[in-house]
Motif scaffolding. Structure first.
Motif, PDB file in Angstrom:
ATOM      1  N   TYR A   9       0.830  -1.169  -0.074  1.00  0.00           N
ATOM      2  CA  TYR A   9      -0.104   0.083   0.084  1.00  0.00           C
ATOM      3  C   TYR A   9       0.987   1.187   0.097  1.00  0.00           C
ATOM      4  O   TYR A   9       1.694   1.305   0.795  1.00  0.00           O
ATOM      5  CB  TYR A   9      -0.922   0.081   1.237  1.00  0.00           C
ATOM      6  N   ASN A  10       0.541   2.202  -1.047  1.00  0.00           N
ATOM      7  CA  ASN A  10       1.177   3.262  -1.029  1.00  0.00           C
ATOM      8  C   ASN A  10       0.651   4.461   0.014  1.00  0.00           C
ATOM      9  O   ASN A  10       1.666   5.226   0.548  1.00  0.00           O
ATOM     10  CB  ASN A  10       0.997   4.222  -2.320  1.00  0.00           C
ATOM     11  N   ASN A  11      -0.513   4.161   0.421  1.00  0.00           N
ATOM     12  CA  ASN A  11      -1.090   4.994   1.137  1.00  0.00           C
ATOM     13  C   ASN A  11      -1.677   4.067   2.489  1.00  0.00           C
ATOM     14  O   ASN A  11      -3.025   3.838   2.476  1.00  0.00           O
ATOM     15  CB  ASN A  11      -2.057   5.900   0.855  1.00  0.00           C
ATOM     16  N   PRO A  12      -0.727   3.647   3.224  1.00  0.00           N
ATOM     17  CA  PRO A  12      -1.324   2.684   4.245  1.00  0.00           C
ATOM     18  C   PRO A  12      -2.376   3.020   5.242  1.00  0.00           C
ATOM     19  O   PRO A  12      -2.112   4.043   6.003  1.00  0.00           O
ATOM     20  CB  PRO A  12       0.124   2.137   4.987  1.00  0.00           C
ATOM     21  N   ILE A  15      -5.257   1.622  11.425  1.00  0.00           N
ATOM     22  CA  ILE A  15      -6.573   1.026  12.386  1.00  0.00           C
ATOM     23  C   ILE A  15      -6.791   2.052  13.569  1.00  0.00           C
ATOM     24  O   ILE A  15      -5.789   2.182  14.553  1.00  0.00           O
ATOM     25  CB  ILE A  15      -5.788  -0.428  12.823  1.00  0.00           C
ATOM     26  N   ILE A  16      -7.739   2.736  13.552  1.00  0.00           N
ATOM     27  CA  ILE A  16      -7.739   3.917  14.412  1.00  0.00           C
ATOM     28  C   ILE A  16      -8.701   3.534  15.875  1.00  0.00           C
ATOM     29  O   ILE A  16      -8.765   4.352  16.619  1.00  0.00           O
ATOM     30  CB  ILE A  16      -8.499   5.036  13.802  1.00  0.00           C
ATOM     31  N   ILE A 122      -9.065   2.105   0.718  1.00  0.00           N
ATOM     32  CA  ILE A 122      -8.568   3.114   1.116  1.00  0.00           C
ATOM     33  C   ILE A 122      -7.222   3.707   0.528  1.00  0.00           C
ATOM     34  O   ILE A 122      -7.124   4.837   0.297  1.00  0.00           O
ATOM     35  CB  ILE A 122      -8.257   3.164   2.864  1.00  0.00           C
ATOM     36  N   ASP A 123      -6.308   2.771   0.052  1.00  0.00           N
ATOM     37  CA  ASP A 123      -5.037   2.878  -0.318  1.00  0.00           C
ATOM     38  C   ASP A 123      -5.391   3.559  -1.933  1.00  0.00           C
ATOM     39  O   ASP A 123      -4.730   4.790  -2.394  1.00  0.00           O
ATOM     40  CB  ASP A 123      -4.357   1.637  -0.883  1.00  0.00           C
ATOM     41  N   GLY A 124      -6.371   3.339  -2.533  1.00  0.00           N
ATOM     42  CA  GLY A 124      -6.797   3.827  -3.762  1.00  0.00           C
ATOM     43  C   GLY A 124      -7.780   5.184  -3.623  1.00  0.00           C
ATOM     44  O   GLY A 124      -8.320   5.626  -4.910  1.00  0.00           O
ATOM     45  N   GLY A 125      -7.884   5.586  -2.359  1.00  0.00           N
ATOM     46  CA  GLY A 125      -8.738   6.755  -2.267  1.00  0.00           C
ATOM     47  C   GLY A 125     -10.212   6.498  -2.620  1.00  0.00           C
ATOM     48  O   GLY A 125     -10.989   7.669  -2.744  1.00  0.00           O
ATOM     49  N   SER A 172      -8.773   3.709   8.539  1.00  0.00           N
ATOM     50  CA  SER A 172      -9.027   5.093   8.087  1.00  0.00           C
ATOM     51  C   SER A 172      -7.670   5.503   7.118  1.00  0.00           C
ATOM     52  O   SER A 172      -6.553   4.955   7.590  1.00  0.00           O
ATOM     53  CB  SER A 172      -9.042   6.140   9.443  1.00  0.00           C
ATOM     54  N   LYS A 173      -8.055   6.311   6.507  1.00  0.00           N
ATOM     55  CA  LYS A 173      -6.788   6.948   5.572  1.00  0.00           C
ATOM     56  C   LYS A 173      -6.014   7.728   6.481  1.00  0.00           C
ATOM     57  O   LYS A 173      -5.020   7.945   5.704  1.00  0.00           O
ATOM     58  CB  LYS A 173      -7.348   7.729   4.450  1.00  0.00           C
ATOM     59  N   SER A 174      -6.343   8.217   7.518  1.00  0.00           N
ATOM     60  CA  SER A 174      -5.415   9.202   8.548  1.00  0.00           C
ATOM     61  C   SER A 174      -5.555   8.640   9.991  1.00  0.00           C
ATOM     62  O   SER A 174      -6.680   7.927  10.149  1.00  0.00           O
ATOM     63  CB  SER A 174      -5.727  10.768   8.073  1.00  0.00           C
TER      64      SER A 174
END
Lengths: 333, 333
Positions: A9-12, A15-16, A122-125, A172-174
């Motif tokens: 994953y480029n944008n891992p 786990i929030i 999530i990685d793909g937005g 979550s993405k962030s």
């Protein structure tokens, strides 16, 4: 970067939040103190065991949403699966959430299939916040796959005990928390086991296949991980896995444990240990994430394993195809 | 760009090959000439109907691989699901392929769930070539959900007939063919229908929900599509959908058809029409793709619909939760 089974994953995703709920027996086990909630009544006051499973799964998702500090409406997508025919628990739970929903079936490896899919979204937005969940219940699984509890069937010494519980991770993405840096999608492996009770022996070759692919494709060794954890091979299955991995040239040392082996101890009469989709689901979403969050573990490889037969296929004399999907999770730097 | 249920692809995958195989009754129906293969013997020489379903699904995947002009080893990932408990057909078929595999469960909407997931994987550059497949069989579905054929049960006039067939689409990051430009992930909708035979009435609200979301989120109207096709609502269900969509402010005209309504004609005694995961799966992978490939259709919105109950949940008095996932497919410019 792309390899045969491992997805990086480029944008891992982070786990929030997570939540695990288990039955009395699991709460009394060696990792009992890590679970968020233990239920005393196996029906939780519901009319049927199936409704109790639905109730646990609902509570797990709501608990994880709370733990993540978000609202129900913040969940963009739900991915869930369970052991019941037509993944009933997941479908009925999804009725009470106003989110898009994807049902998955991967038996006891459901948690890692869901985490793999959610990470890709999530990685793909495509979505920002995804709930991944699973559940199993000793009483619902027994009556579906084997015999109703009232039958009082004796269990063979190589059998495992389906975990009563439910678990959810919010990705979550962030945000803060451990990150899923890679996923490994399993192949279906069948070494010819046809005994519905011997899940550990059936699933060990699938775990070996995915684990060997992961080590090769990430160019790592067992000693590169603080923890390598398999789904629910139990004592017998995890011994078989150690042997199979040695044959592949990998020596699994003390960094390797199995959720099924860990969740019950010998005095609890569960023979080889725990099984069921909630087995690794609850252990990952409590014990493992707790230690990742505390900094005790820096990187974990989590392989959930699943046996993909049905009672019908077994009655018809088929052997048991198995699978293992994995995720690599890294603690906060 | 991100909206609530619709996922847009920056790198839209191409459907480079497809295959559909059906039973005699489906082959005799109004769209029979579009299917790639019709089987005469419902067991195809196998010992059980379940094995015949496995055989059809295997043939559909191999057929689509051939049609795409690729080799078996070029398939990076397989995504499949079916109606049988524990998606047995898909799991057993996956044994004979050396590709990573994801099992999904979305009842009759399996084909669009698989296409949605595959498109996300390809869009994100995770895999290059993905096989999406599904199957159903009248005889296996009847004995699992209702009564074995030998029982000779009379069917109510609002019932549908499970399609015997299997279908596969091969999605690729490049190549010639129609492109999937967007996917829509459904929510679980339950309007309180509890009659196991009345699938059309149960599923129509879920189709409405996803279709209304798609029109809003893509800022389109029914007349913007050459074809809007639903999974297997049948005659009754598609009439209900037209009414529900009118209430939402959308008038579905002659661009709208339903696969269940299309696949059988009145003389075939299938009452409201076809159902089953293979219903829309085979019609999409033959009739629809044929017309997209020929240039007759430029853009198609394909909504497969699924009823997510199990026999157990119905015995326990539950109503039927339903879902519909969709994809938007555009022909070559």
């Amino acid at each position: 970067m792309k390899t045969k089974q491992t997805v990086f994953y480029n944008n891992p995703p982070t786990i929030i939040g997570s939540y695990s709920i288990v039955g009395q027996k699991e709460g009394d086990g060696p990792v009992g103190k890590y679970f968020d909630k233990t239920i005393i009544d196996a029906k939780i006051g519901e009319k049927t065991f199936e409704n109790a499973e639905i109730r646990m799964l609902t509570d797990a998702i709501n608990g994880a949403i709370s733990a993540a500090g978000i609202r129900k409406n913040d969940v963009d997508l739900m991915i869930s699966g369970d052991l019941l025919n037509q993944v009933t628990s997941s479908n009925y739970v999804a009725r009470s959430f106003d989110s898009p929903y994807l049902g998955v079936y991967s038996a006891c490896s459901t948690m890692t299939e869901a985490l793999n899919l959610a990470s890709t979204f999530i990685d793909g937005g495509k979505f920002d916040t995804i709930a991944c969940s699973t559940a199993s219940h000793f009483a619902t699984a027994e009556r579906q796959y084997r015999y109703p509890l009232e039958y009082g069937c004796q269990r063979p010494p190589y059998s495992q005990w389906t975990v009563t519980g439910a678990a959810c991770s919010i990705l979550s993405k962030s945000g803060n928390g451990p990150k899923i840096t890679a996923g490994v999608i399993g192949k279906v492996i069948d070494y010819g086991t046809n005994d519905l009770n011997n899940m550990g022996a059936a699933m060990a070759p699938a775990a070996m296949n995915t684990m060997a692919a992961m080590f090769k494709e990430t160019n790592t060794l067992p000693s590169d991980f603080d923890l390598i954890i398999t789904g629910d091979l139990g004592k017998l299955g995890s011994d078989i896995l150690r042997k199979l991995m040695r044959e592949q040239g990998y020596n699994l040392g003390k960094e390797y444990i199995d959720c099924g082996h860990l969740i019950f101890d010998g005095s609890q009469m569960c023979y080889q240990g725990g099984s069921g989709a909630a087995c690794s689901g609850t252990v990952f979403n409590s014990f493992v994430l707790n230690r990742l969050n505390s900094g005790m573990y820096k990187n974990v490889a989590y392989f959930a394993t699943g046996a993909l037969m049905s009672t019908q296929s077994c009655y018809q004399g088929e052997t048991i195809p198995c699978i293992s999907h994995a995720v690599i999770v890294e603690g906060q730097k």
